[in-house]
Structure formats: C-alpha cells, structure tokens
Design an enzyme around this catalytic site. Structure first.
Site, short mmCIF file in Angstrom:
data_model
loop_
_atom_site.label_atom_id
_atom_site.label_comp_id
_atom_site.label_asym_id
_atom_site.label_seq_id
_atom_site.Cartn_x
_atom_site.Cartn_y
_atom_site.Cartn_z
N THR A 13 0.86 -1.19 0.00
CA THR A 13 0.00 0.00 0.00
C THR A 13 0.89 1.23 0.00
OG1 THR A 13 -0.18 0.23 2.41
CG2 THR A 13 -1.77 -1.24 1.34
N GLY A 14 0.46 2.27 -0.73
CA GLY A 14 1.33 3.44 -0.86
C GLY A 14 2.56 3.10 -1.67
N GLY A 15 2.32 2.49 -2.82
CA GLY A 15 3.45 2.00 -3.63
C GLY A 15 3.81 2.89 -4.80
N SER A 17 5.05 6.04 -4.70
CA SER A 17 6.18 6.95 -4.55
C SER A 17 7.01 6.58 -3.32
CB SER A 17 5.71 8.42 -4.46
OG SER A 17 5.26 8.71 -3.16
N GLY A 18 8.13 7.25 -3.17
CA GLY A 18 8.96 7.13 -1.97
C GLY A 18 9.36 5.71 -1.61
N ILE A 19 9.17 5.36 -0.34
CA ILE A 19 9.61 4.07 0.19
C ILE A 19 8.86 2.91 -0.48
CG2 ILE A 19 9.59 2.64 2.29
CD1 ILE A 19 10.05 5.35 3.86
N GLY A 20 7.55 3.09 -0.70
CA GLY A 20 6.74 2.03 -1.32
C GLY A 20 7.20 1.72 -2.74
N TYR A 152 0.73 12.50 14.43
CA TYR A 152 1.49 11.58 13.57
C TYR A 152 2.24 10.56 14.43
CZ TYR A 152 5.02 10.00 10.17
OH TYR A 152 5.84 9.24 9.37
#
Ligand code: NAD
Length: 263
Positions: A13-15, A17-20, A152
């Site tokens: 999930t959240g793939g 951009s960034g770390i994903g 957060y």
C-alpha cells in the site's frame, strides 16, 4: 542462485512513490512473481508501474476506506489467489502543535495511518493462507519527542503496538484454521510473521515537500551518520523482513535512522 523472493506475491500500500515505490522495485529485483501497488491516484500508479517493470500491477485504493480495501482484496484474489507478502506502508504526516490540532487533521491522519493498516491486514489474512510476512511502516517519531508531531507520532506508536498484538494473535491461528491447537512441525512454514520498519529521515516527497535547505541541514546535523537516507535503504530492510532469511524475526521493530535515536 535463487533470488530471495522468488515465486512470491506481494501487495504494497502506498506504492506509487517514496519508500513504497523503492520497495516495489526491490521486490522485483529480488524475484517476486507479482507485486500489486496501491495508491489513490491512477495516473501516479500508471507512472510507477512503468518505472517498476516486471510484474507490477497498480490498483487504485484509498486505504482509509474499507470499501476500497475490500475491492483491492477482490482484485488480488481474482488475479493471484493468494499472497506471501503484505507491506502496509501508506501513510501521511501533518504537523500541528497542541492547541492547533483540528478534528479533521486527527481523523485524516488516523484513518490512513492506523485504520488503513488495521483493515488492510484484517481483509488480507485469508489470502495469506500459505503463511507469509506482513511488514508495517512506522517511524522513529513513535519513540522520540518532536515538536508539532503528536498526532502523527501517536499513529506510528499505534503501528508498533499492532505488530506486537498481531504477533500474539497469529501464534494461535498460524496454520490450519482448526482453531487454537498446538502447532505441528509441518505447520511451521505456514506461520504469519508481522514486523515493523521504523525509518528516520528519508529523502521522499513526504519529507522533502516544502522543506528548506536550511531545515534539511538542521535535520542532517542531528543524524550521527550526517545525512538523510535514500528510500532504497529502507526497501532493502523490507525485502529482508519479507523473505525467509528473516524466518525467526517476529514482532520486531527495525529502526533505520542513521543513529538518530541512539544519542
Ligand atoms: P510518500 O509521500 O512518498 O509516499 C506515501 C505513499 O502513501 C504514496 O504512495 C501515497 O500515494 C500513499 N498514500 C497516502 N495516503 C494514502 C491513502 N489514503 N491510500 C492509499 N495510499 C495512500 O512518503 P514516504 O516517505 O515514502 O512514506 C511512506 C511511509 O513511510 C509512510 O507511512 C510514512 O509515514 C513513513 N515514514 C517516512 C519517513 C520519511 O522521512 N520520508 C520517515 C518515517 C516514516
């Protein structure tokens, strides 16, 4: 030599951009058969899928909506039947000091960072029927006081707690669906492991958007290794936790912060 994720199916999930995104690329390099990536925007998913190459499939899903998670589950089930790796990584962060925390901000962050993970994991358990590895993205802010960060940080602390609780729950339900019976030797390879990765400051859109060079240098000055990290320095950890090479690691929190929380 066999690649460490050879033959495995992964969902991130959240793939987009960034770390994903870095992890999706790493999973492909490490041999996954298929990697599903999710995000809210189809155009960004399409761009990411083209960048990842291999067998990447983009599925639009907002993890704060249970209905979207259920649709994602059905798409994955129809396409591959089961999965081996679930990387719950989607997350957002917004700053607000005490006194300025709105109900909207609270709901927005908790619904993605905590509700999103709880319902994604709950929904996907049936697809981890052969056992597998679940990795959750927390943050070093869960254990370190940082101004304007309370909501957060609270979500990220909740994530660490979820991994411990689920490690206890999966102990009993690790295998055959026959209830809470002692596990036989044959069942040990069907266990579900849950672990957490807690990044320090990583050069992704989340951290860098709107960050001045001055603030960036201040952050660097606090890190013993003297720099921010690249997303690939987290994806290598996630790949390890996803693989059988980490077979006796369960409920752990792997911090990658250049030593920031150790001094
Ligand atoms: P990013 O903004 O590049 O990636 C976040 C991803 O989450 C994006 O793909 C975005 O589309 C997705 N996303 C956001 N809301 C979503 C929703 N409702 N449904 C589905 N997908 C959604 O940032 P990143 O730094 O790669 O963040 C990844 C994770 O790492 C987050 O959980 C973040 O809290 C955590 N983290 C980042 C840092 C850092 O310094 N970058 C540090 C600690 C933890």
């Amino acid at each position: 030599m066999t690649k460490r994720l050879e033959g495995k199916v992964a969902v991130i999930t959240g793939g987009s951009s960034g770390i994903g995104l870095a992890t999706a690329k790493r999973f492909v390099a490490d041999g996954v058969t298929t990697v599903f990536i999710t995000g809210r925007r189809q155009d960004q998913l399409d761009k990411a899928v083209a960048e990842i190459g291999g067998n990447a499939i983009g599925v639009q899903a907002d993890v704060s909506k249970v209905e979207d998670i259920k649709k994602l589950f059905l798409t994955v089930k129809k396409t591959t039947g089961s999965i081996d790796i679930l990387f719950c990584n989607a997350g957002i962060g917004e700053n607000a000091v005490l006194g300025e925390i709105s109900e909207d901000l609270f709901d927005r962050i908790f619904s993605i960072n905590v509700k999103g993970i709880i319902f994604t994991v709950q929904e996907f358990i049936p697809l981890l029927s052969k056992g597998g590895s679940i990795i959750l993205t927390s943050s070093i802010t869960s254990g370190k006081g940082l101004r304007a960060n309370s909501v957060y940080a609270a979500t990220k602390a909740a994530i660490r707690s979820l991994a411990r609780t689920w490690t206890a729950e999966f102990k009993a339900r690790a295998t055959t669906d026959h209830g809470e019976v002692p596990l036989g030797e044959a069942d040990h390879d069907k266990v579900i492991r849950v672990n957490v990765v807690s990044p320090g400051p990583i050069e992704t859109p989340m951290l860098l958007n709107g960050l001045s060079t001055e603030i960036r240098n201040v952050i660097k000055s606090h890190v013993p290794l003297g720099r921010l990290a690249q997303p690939s320095e987290i994806s290598s950890i996630v790949s390890f936790l996803a693989s059988d090479e980490s077979s006796f690691i369960a409920g752990a929190d792997v911090q990658a912060d250049g030593g920031l929380t150790q001094i």
